[in-house]
Motif scaffolding. Structure first.
Motif, PDB file in Angstrom:
ATOM      1  N   LYS A  90       0.835  -1.180   0.000  1.00  0.00           N
ATOM      2  CA  LYS A  90       0.000   0.000   0.000  1.00  0.00           C
ATOM      3  C   LYS A  90       0.879   1.243   0.000  1.00  0.00           C
ATOM      4  N   ILE A  91       0.288   2.359  -0.386  1.00  0.00           N
ATOM      5  CA  ILE A  91       1.003   3.618  -0.348  1.00  0.00           C
ATOM      6  C   ILE A  91       1.337   3.976   1.097  1.00  0.00           C
ATOM      7  N   VAL A  92       2.587   4.341   1.329  1.00  0.00           N
ATOM      8  CA  VAL A  92       3.063   4.721   2.659  1.00  0.00           C
ATOM      9  C   VAL A  92       3.557   6.155   2.594  1.00  0.00           C
ATOM     10  N   ALA A  93       3.189   6.954   3.592  1.00  0.00           N
ATOM     11  CA  ALA A  93       3.637   8.342   3.661  1.00  0.00           C
ATOM     12  C   ALA A  93       4.972   8.421   4.383  1.00  0.00           C
ATOM     13  N   GLN A  94       5.898   9.177   3.819  1.00  0.00           N
ATOM     14  CA  GLN A  94       7.194   9.442   4.439  1.00  0.00           C
ATOM     15  C   GLN A  94       7.241  10.939   4.736  1.00  0.00           C
ATOM     16  N   ARG A  95       7.151  11.303   5.996  1.00  0.00           N
ATOM     17  CA  ARG A  95       7.135  12.717   6.349  1.00  0.00           C
ATOM     18  C   ARG A  95       8.505  13.346   6.121  1.00  0.00           C
ATOM     19  N   VAL A  96       8.497  14.558   5.589  1.00  0.00           N
ATOM     20  CA  VAL A  96       9.716  15.350   5.398  1.00  0.00           C
ATOM     21  C   VAL A  96       9.721  16.400   6.504  1.00  0.00           C
ATOM     22  N   VAL A 119      -3.013  27.458  11.026  1.00  0.00           N
ATOM     23  CA  VAL A 119      -2.938  26.605   9.841  1.00  0.00           C
ATOM     24  C   VAL A 119      -1.632  25.833   9.929  1.00  0.00           C
ATOM     25  N   ARG A 120      -1.706  24.534   9.871  1.00  0.00           N
ATOM     26  CA  ARG A 120      -0.509  23.702   9.981  1.00  0.00           C
ATOM     27  C   ARG A 120      -0.020  23.290   8.600  1.00  0.00           C
ATOM     28  N   TYR A 121       1.262  22.972   8.558  1.00  0.00           N
ATOM     29  CA  TYR A 121       1.904  22.566   7.298  1.00  0.00           C
ATOM     30  C   TYR A 121       2.496  21.177   7.463  1.00  0.00           C
ATOM     31  N   ARG A 122       2.321  20.361   6.441  1.00  0.00           N
ATOM     32  CA  ARG A 122       2.858  18.997   6.441  1.00  0.00           C
ATOM     33  C   ARG A 122       3.361  18.682   5.043  1.00  0.00           C
ATOM     34  N   ARG A 123       4.569  18.148   4.958  1.00  0.00           N
ATOM     35  CA  ARG A 123       5.119  17.725   3.671  1.00  0.00           C
ATOM     36  C   ARG A 123       5.422  16.237   3.746  1.00  0.00           C
ATOM     37  N   VAL A 124       4.966  15.494   2.744  1.00  0.00           N
ATOM     38  CA  VAL A 124       5.181  14.054   2.727  1.00  0.00           C
ATOM     39  C   VAL A 124       5.576  13.586   1.330  1.00  0.00           C
ATOM     40  N   ARG A 125       6.245  12.458   1.302  1.00  0.00           N
ATOM     41  CA  ARG A 125       6.420  11.683   0.082  1.00  0.00           C
ATOM     42  C   ARG A 125       5.497  10.482   0.186  1.00  0.00           C
ATOM     43  N   LEU A 126       4.779  10.169  -0.879  1.00  0.00           N
ATOM     44  CA  LEU A 126       3.952   8.972  -0.920  1.00  0.00           C
ATOM     45  C   LEU A 126       4.687   7.915  -1.729  1.00  0.00           C
ATOM     46  N   ALA A 127       4.992   6.801  -1.077  1.00  0.00           N
ATOM     47  CA  ALA A 127       5.829   5.769  -1.683  1.00  0.00           C
ATOM     48  C   ALA A 127       5.055   4.480  -1.870  1.00  0.00           C
ATOM     49  N   CYS A 128       5.317   3.824  -2.987  1.00  0.00           N
ATOM     50  CA  CYS A 128       4.803   2.494  -3.296  1.00  0.00           C
ATOM     51  C   CYS A 128       5.999   1.552  -3.217  1.00  0.00           C
ATOM     52  N   GLY A 129       6.088   0.779  -2.136  1.00  0.00           N
ATOM     53  CA  GLY A 129       7.308   0.003  -1.919  1.00  0.00           C
ATOM     54  C   GLY A 129       8.487   0.950  -1.758  1.00  0.00           C
ATOM     55  N   GLU A 130       9.484   0.819  -2.607  1.00  0.00           N
ATOM     56  CA  GLU A 130      10.668   1.672  -2.541  1.00  0.00           C
ATOM     57  C   GLU A 130      10.587   2.865  -3.481  1.00  0.00           C
ATOM     58  N   ARG A 131       9.510   2.989  -4.221  1.00  0.00           N
ATOM     59  CA  ARG A 131       9.403   4.059  -5.217  1.00  0.00           C
ATOM     60  C   ARG A 131       8.551   5.210  -4.688  1.00  0.00           C
ATOM     61  N   VAL A 132       9.108   6.402  -4.658  1.00  0.00           N
ATOM     62  CA  VAL A 132       8.354   7.598  -4.295  1.00  0.00           C
ATOM     63  C   VAL A 132       7.552   8.033  -5.511  1.00  0.00           C
ATOM     64  N   LEU A 133       6.214   8.030  -5.388  1.00  0.00           N
ATOM     65  CA  LEU A 133       5.342   8.370  -6.508  1.00  0.00           C
ATOM     66  C   LEU A 133       4.922   9.837  -6.495  1.00  0.00           C
ATOM     67  N   SER A 134       4.910  10.455  -5.329  1.00  0.00           N
ATOM     68  CA  SER A 134       4.549  11.872  -5.278  1.00  0.00           C
ATOM     69  C   SER A 134       5.145  12.527  -4.048  1.00  0.00           C
ATOM     70  N   GLU A 135       5.284  13.832  -4.136  1.00  0.00           N
ATOM     71  CA  GLU A 135       5.678  14.664  -3.006  1.00  0.00           C
ATOM     72  C   GLU A 135       4.622  15.743  -2.877  1.00  0.00           C
ATOM     73  N   ALA A 136       4.167  15.989  -1.650  1.00  0.00           N
ATOM     74  CA  ALA A 136       3.028  16.879  -1.462  1.00  0.00           C
ATOM     75  C   ALA A 136       3.275  17.886  -0.353  1.00  0.00           C
ATOM     76  N   ASP A 137       2.889  19.135  -0.626  1.00  0.00           N
ATOM     77  CA  ASP A 137       2.803  20.181   0.390  1.00  0.00           C
ATOM     78  C   ASP A 137       1.341  20.301   0.790  1.00  0.00           C
ATOM     79  N   ASN A 138       1.086  20.332   2.104  1.00  0.00           N
ATOM     80  CA  ASN A 138      -0.288  20.336   2.597  1.00  0.00           C
ATOM     81  C   ASN A 138      -0.426  21.356   3.728  1.00  0.00           C
ATOM     82  N   TRP A 139      -1.324  22.314   3.519  1.00  0.00           N
ATOM     83  CA  TRP A 139      -1.692  23.252   4.579  1.00  0.00           C
ATOM     84  C   TRP A 139      -3.101  22.903   5.023  1.00  0.00           C
ATOM     85  N   TYR A 140      -3.319  22.703   6.333  1.00  0.00           N
ATOM     86  CA  TYR A 140      -4.635  22.284   6.788  1.00  0.00           C
ATOM     87  C   TYR A 140      -5.031  23.034   8.059  1.00  0.00           C
ATOM     88  N   VAL A 141      -6.344  23.073   8.284  1.00  0.00           N
ATOM     89  CA  VAL A 141      -6.914  23.788   9.428  1.00  0.00           C
ATOM     90  C   VAL A 141      -7.197  22.767  10.530  1.00  0.00           C
TER      91      VAL A 141
END
Length: 214
Positions: free
Chosen positions: A62-68, A91-113
């Protein structure tokens, strides 16, 4: 976007032949992924299905989040406006990489309330690497995509009309680190926004062997 180094265990980028057919296949797959992301509220669950369908990791992965950590991007006035909060609202900030096994498929910046999430959700986001989409899934949120941009065009503009197709290359097809970007807002069922996202998808979404003989 911050430039993040590849994790040491990540495999090398995809290796596809530099042919017109492979370029056409890459374009079709990127457009397919783009359409699937646009038609589903959770990028995490969409990538779960993409990972499994294209065998990018061992069966059942499954996709696993790797926090930066160590980086912070305060919410700009524009982001606060999208979220519908004033200058004093946390407003909080979170940056993660979403990985499938050993492959990082996306990197995301997220601001949330945080005030629009449950205490349990906030604690999970603060203390674990669980992806944002999985944490907030009980909210039955909706996703409003503000922009979807292909960052790589495998074929030149007008290829389907009169522009000549690229000649085959002796080297593997060169792919950039990031191939697709989405900007989106997540909203509660009552219409209030609670998250603003910038998602950059990597060439690893094509990290499987090209089918010879097409």
């Amino acid at each position: 976007m911050l430039a993040s180094p590849l994790r040491a265990q990540e495999p090398p980028p995809p290796t596809w032949p530099d042919t017109a057919t492979a370029r056409l296949g890459a374009l079709a797959l990127l457009q397919t992924l783009n359409a699937e992301l646009l038609s589903n509220p959770s990028a995490t669950l969409t990538l779960d299905r993409w990972c499994a369908a294209h065998r990018l990791a061992p069966t059942g992965a499954k996709i696993v989040a790797q926090r930066v950590t160590g980086a912070d991007k305060p919410a700009t006035d524009a982001i606060r406006q999208m979220l519908g909060v004033g200058a004093e609202e946390p407003v909080r900030y979170r940056r993660v990489r979403l990985a499938c096994g050993e492959r990082v498929l996306s990197e995301a910046d997220n601001w949330y309330v945080p005030a629009r999430l449950t205490p349990e959700m906030n604690q999970q986001l603060d203390t674990t690497d669980t992806s944002f989409g999985r944490v907030v899934q009980p909210l039955r949120f909706r996703r409003q995509t503000l922009a979807a941009t292909l960052l790589w065009q495998p074929l030149p503009d007008g290829w389907e009309m009169t522009t000549p197709l690229p000649a085959p290359g002796a080297q593997p097809l060169a792919m950039p680190r990031f191939v697709l970007e989405h900007r989106a807002v997540l909203t509660l069922p009552d219409g209030r926004a609670f998250s603003a996202l910038v998602e950059s998808y990597t060439a690893n979404v094509l990290g499987f062997a090209w089918r010879d003989g097409w």
